[in-house]
Every structure is written in structure tokens, then in C-alpha cells.
Design a protein around this motif. Structure first.
Motif, PDB file in Angstrom:
ATOM      1  N   ASN A 105       0.804  -1.222   0.000  1.00 32.71           N
ATOM      2  CA  ASN A 105       0.000   0.000   0.000  1.00 32.71           C
ATOM      3  C   ASN A 105       0.840   1.276   0.000  1.00 32.71           C
ATOM      4  O   ASN A 105       0.292   2.369  -0.052  1.00 32.71           O
ATOM      5  CB  ASN A 105      -0.936  -0.004   1.214  1.00 32.71           C
ATOM      6  N   GLY A 106       2.150   1.158   0.081  1.00 29.61           N
ATOM      7  CA  GLY A 106       3.021   2.328   0.072  1.00 29.61           C
ATOM      8  C   GLY A 106       2.837   3.219   1.285  1.00 29.61           C
ATOM      9  O   GLY A 106       2.877   4.446   1.169  1.00 29.61           O
ATOM     10  N   CYS A 107       2.644   2.620   2.457  1.00 25.92           N
ATOM     11  CA  CYS A 107       2.375   3.400   3.665  1.00 25.92           C
ATOM     12  C   CYS A 107       3.648   3.553   4.505  1.00 25.92           C
ATOM     13  O   CYS A 107       3.986   2.687   5.319  1.00 25.92           O
ATOM     14  CB  CYS A 107       1.276   2.734   4.492  1.00 25.92           C
ATOM     15  N   ALA A 108       4.341   4.670   4.310  1.00 21.92           N
ATOM     16  CA  ALA A 108       5.597   4.926   5.031  1.00 21.92           C
ATOM     17  C   ALA A 108       5.368   4.995   6.539  1.00 21.92           C
ATOM     18  O   ALA A 108       6.180   4.498   7.322  1.00 21.92           O
ATOM     19  CB  ALA A 108       6.232   6.213   4.531  1.00 21.92           C
ATOM     20  N   PHE A 109       4.273   5.615   6.963  1.00 22.42           N
ATOM     21  CA  PHE A 109       3.982   5.742   8.394  1.00 22.42           C
ATOM     22  C   PHE A 109       3.919   4.361   9.041  1.00 22.42           C
ATOM     23  O   PHE A 109       4.560   4.104  10.074  1.00 22.42           O
ATOM     24  CB  PHE A 109       2.668   6.501   8.596  1.00 22.42           C
ATOM     25  N   CYS A 110       3.155   3.453   8.448  1.00 20.28           N
ATOM     26  CA  CYS A 110       2.995   2.112   9.012  1.00 20.28           C
ATOM     27  C   CYS A 110       4.259   1.277   8.854  1.00 20.28           C
ATOM     28  O   CYS A 110       4.595   0.490   9.743  1.00 20.28           O
ATOM     29  CB  CYS A 110       1.792   1.413   8.388  1.00 20.28           C
ATOM     30  N   LEU A 111       4.983   1.446   7.759  1.00 24.11           N
ATOM     31  CA  LEU A 111       6.253   0.741   7.597  1.00 24.11           C
ATOM     32  C   LEU A 111       7.236   1.146   8.683  1.00 24.11           C
ATOM     33  O   LEU A 111       7.910   0.296   9.270  1.00 24.11           O
ATOM     34  CB  LEU A 111       6.852   1.018   6.217  1.00 24.11           C
ATOM     35  N   HIS A 112       7.314   2.420   8.961  1.00 20.05           N
ATOM     36  CA  HIS A 112       8.198   2.911  10.011  1.00 20.05           C
ATOM     37  C   HIS A 112       7.819   2.274  11.345  1.00 20.05           C
ATOM     38  O   HIS A 112       8.668   1.740  12.065  1.00 20.05           O
ATOM     39  CB  HIS A 112       8.107   4.443  10.081  1.00 20.05           C
ATOM     40  N   THR A 169      -7.318 -12.925   8.665  1.00 24.18           N
ATOM     41  CA  THR A 169      -8.063 -12.106   7.705  1.00 24.18           C
ATOM     42  C   THR A 169      -8.448 -10.766   8.332  1.00 24.18           C
ATOM     43  O   THR A 169      -8.359  -9.715   7.683  1.00 24.18           O
ATOM     44  CB  THR A 169      -9.294 -12.874   7.192  1.00 24.18           C
ATOM     45  N   LEU A 170      -8.855 -10.794   9.603  1.00 24.91           N
ATOM     46  CA  LEU A 170      -9.158  -9.535  10.300  1.00 24.91           C
ATOM     47  C   LEU A 170      -7.905  -8.683  10.459  1.00 24.91           C
ATOM     48  O   LEU A 170      -7.956  -7.454  10.290  1.00 24.91           O
ATOM     49  CB  LEU A 170      -9.796  -9.817  11.655  1.00 24.91           C
ATOM     50  N   LEU A 171      -6.776  -9.315  10.773  1.00 20.19           N
ATOM     51  CA  LEU A 171      -5.508  -8.577  10.866  1.00 20.19           C
ATOM     52  C   LEU A 171      -5.189  -7.885   9.549  1.00 20.19           C
ATOM     53  O   LEU A 171      -4.820  -6.699   9.534  1.00 20.19           O
ATOM     54  CB  LEU A 171      -4.374  -9.532  11.252  1.00 20.19           C
ATOM     55  N   ILE A 172      -5.340  -8.583   8.458  1.00 16.89           N
ATOM     56  CA  ILE A 172      -5.072  -8.012   7.134  1.00 16.89           C
ATOM     57  C   ILE A 172      -6.030  -6.866   6.861  1.00 16.89           C
ATOM     58  O   ILE A 172      -5.631  -5.809   6.355  1.00 16.89           O
ATOM     59  CB  ILE A 172      -5.160  -9.110   6.048  1.00 16.89           C
ATOM     60  N   GLY A 173      -7.297  -7.037   7.204  1.00 19.60           N
ATOM     61  CA  GLY A 173      -8.265  -5.952   7.024  1.00 19.60           C
ATOM     62  C   GLY A 173      -7.934  -4.741   7.869  1.00 19.60           C
ATOM     63  O   GLY A 173      -8.025  -3.597   7.404  1.00 19.60           O
ATOM     64  N   VAL A 174      -7.521  -4.973   9.115  1.00 18.92           N
ATOM     65  CA  VAL A 174      -7.183  -3.866  10.019  1.00 18.92           C
ATOM     66  C   VAL A 174      -5.989  -3.087   9.498  1.00 18.92           C
ATOM     67  O   VAL A 174      -6.024  -1.859   9.434  1.00 18.92           O
ATOM     68  CB  VAL A 174      -6.947  -4.391  11.460  1.00 18.92           C
ATOM     69  N   ILE A 175      -4.905  -3.788   9.111  1.00 22.45           N
ATOM     70  CA  ILE A 175      -3.724  -3.049   8.643  1.00 22.45           C
ATOM     71  C   ILE A 175      -4.033  -2.319   7.342  1.00 22.45           C
ATOM     72  O   ILE A 175      -3.567  -1.205   7.125  1.00 22.45           O
ATOM     73  CB  ILE A 175      -2.461  -3.929   8.543  1.00 22.45           C
TER      74      ILE A 175
END
Length: 153
Positions: A46-53, A124-130
Motif C-alpha cells: 500500500n506504500g504506507c511509510a507511516f505504518c512501515l516505520h 483475515t481480520l488482521l489483514i483488514g485492520v492493517i
């Protein structure tokens, strides 16, 4: 990059509910290391730098190796990941890119070899949440913390 808005200030009750869901999923019994790999891989897609950090720091704090973090975007070509991790990462990609993949039966079959029905739901819920957190962070341009760097002498 400039943040567009602070979603926690704009909709605190709904964001609190999202935090509570995140905590429930976190406490669902899946391994912490597996959950971090899933969060990182979805955030890469998803290209999410905030979450990657955030999640690479958390993974390191839990003992994850630099090598596995560096190779995560090419997990399918590396022997460093267990069968269970590989099944979770394939499912992560299938669901994160669901409009393109349609969650293939082959990925689900491998998932079921490594996860119980309850674990499949929790994963599946974890994947949906992230994916939801990624959309919040990317959509509102959340900026990850930046350490002060010294200029090279």
C-alpha cells in the motif's frame, strides 16, 4: 509531505473503536512475529511509510532480523520464511490486492494447511485492520517520526 488532517482529532470515537478492534486482533493468539510480517507486507503493497516505520521498528524490538525485513518484499523467492509465514504472506497479498487477485483458491488451500479456521478468521481480520490503517495514514498523509540527522562532515 504535509498532513491533511488528524483523524484522531476529527473522529475520536470511531478511531477509538478502530484501536479497540486492533487490540482484539492483536490479542487473538497469532504469533507477534507473524503479525508484524503481515503488517509490514501489506504496508509495503500500500506504500504506507507511516505504518512501515512503525511496524519495522516493532518487529526489530521483538527480535526480527534485518535480513528478513529487507527480503520481505521478495519473500516468495527467499528460504528465510517458514511455511506458516509464507501462507500468511500469500494470503496478505491476495486480500490486500483483492480487486486483482479475487483471493485465489490455491492461496486459501495453502493457508488451510497451516492455519485453523479460527486462525484464518483472525489473520483475515488482521489483514483488514492493517489495510484500513494504511488507508487512513496514506489518505490523510500521516508523517512518520523523523530522527534528526547530522550532515556528513
Amino acid at each position: 509531505m504535509k498532513p491533511r488532517l488528524d483523524p484522531f482529532a476529527a473522529a475520536p470515537q470511531v478511531l477509538q473503536a478502530m484501536l479497540e478492534l486492533s487490540k482484539k486482533v492483536h490479542d487473538s493468539g497469532l504469533e507477534a512475529s507473524l503479525m508484524e510480517l503481515v503488517k509490514i507486507r501489506a504496508s509495503q503493497l500500500n506504500g504506507c511509510a507511516f505504518c512501515l516505520h512503525m511496524h519495522t521498528r516493532e518487529a526489530r524490538a521483538q527480535g526480527e532480523t534485518e535480513e528478513r525485513l529487507y527480503l520481505l518484499s521478495a519473500w516468495n523467492e527467499s528460504p528465510l520464511y517458514t511455511g506458516r509465514e509464507r501462507a500468511a504472506l500469500a494470503w496478505t497479498e491476495a486480500l490486500t490486492l483483492v480487486a486483482q487477485t479475487r483471493a485465489p483458491d490455491a492461496d486459501y488451500a495453502v493457508l488451510r494447511e497451516h492455519f485453523s479456521e479460527e486462525e484464518c478468521v483472525n489473520l483475515t481480520l488482521l489483514i483488514g485492520v492493517i489495510n484500513t490503517w494504511n488507508r487512513i495514514a496514506v489518505g490523510f498523509r500521516s508523517v512518520h517520526p523523523v530522527a534528526q540527522r547530522r550532515d556528513a562532515a
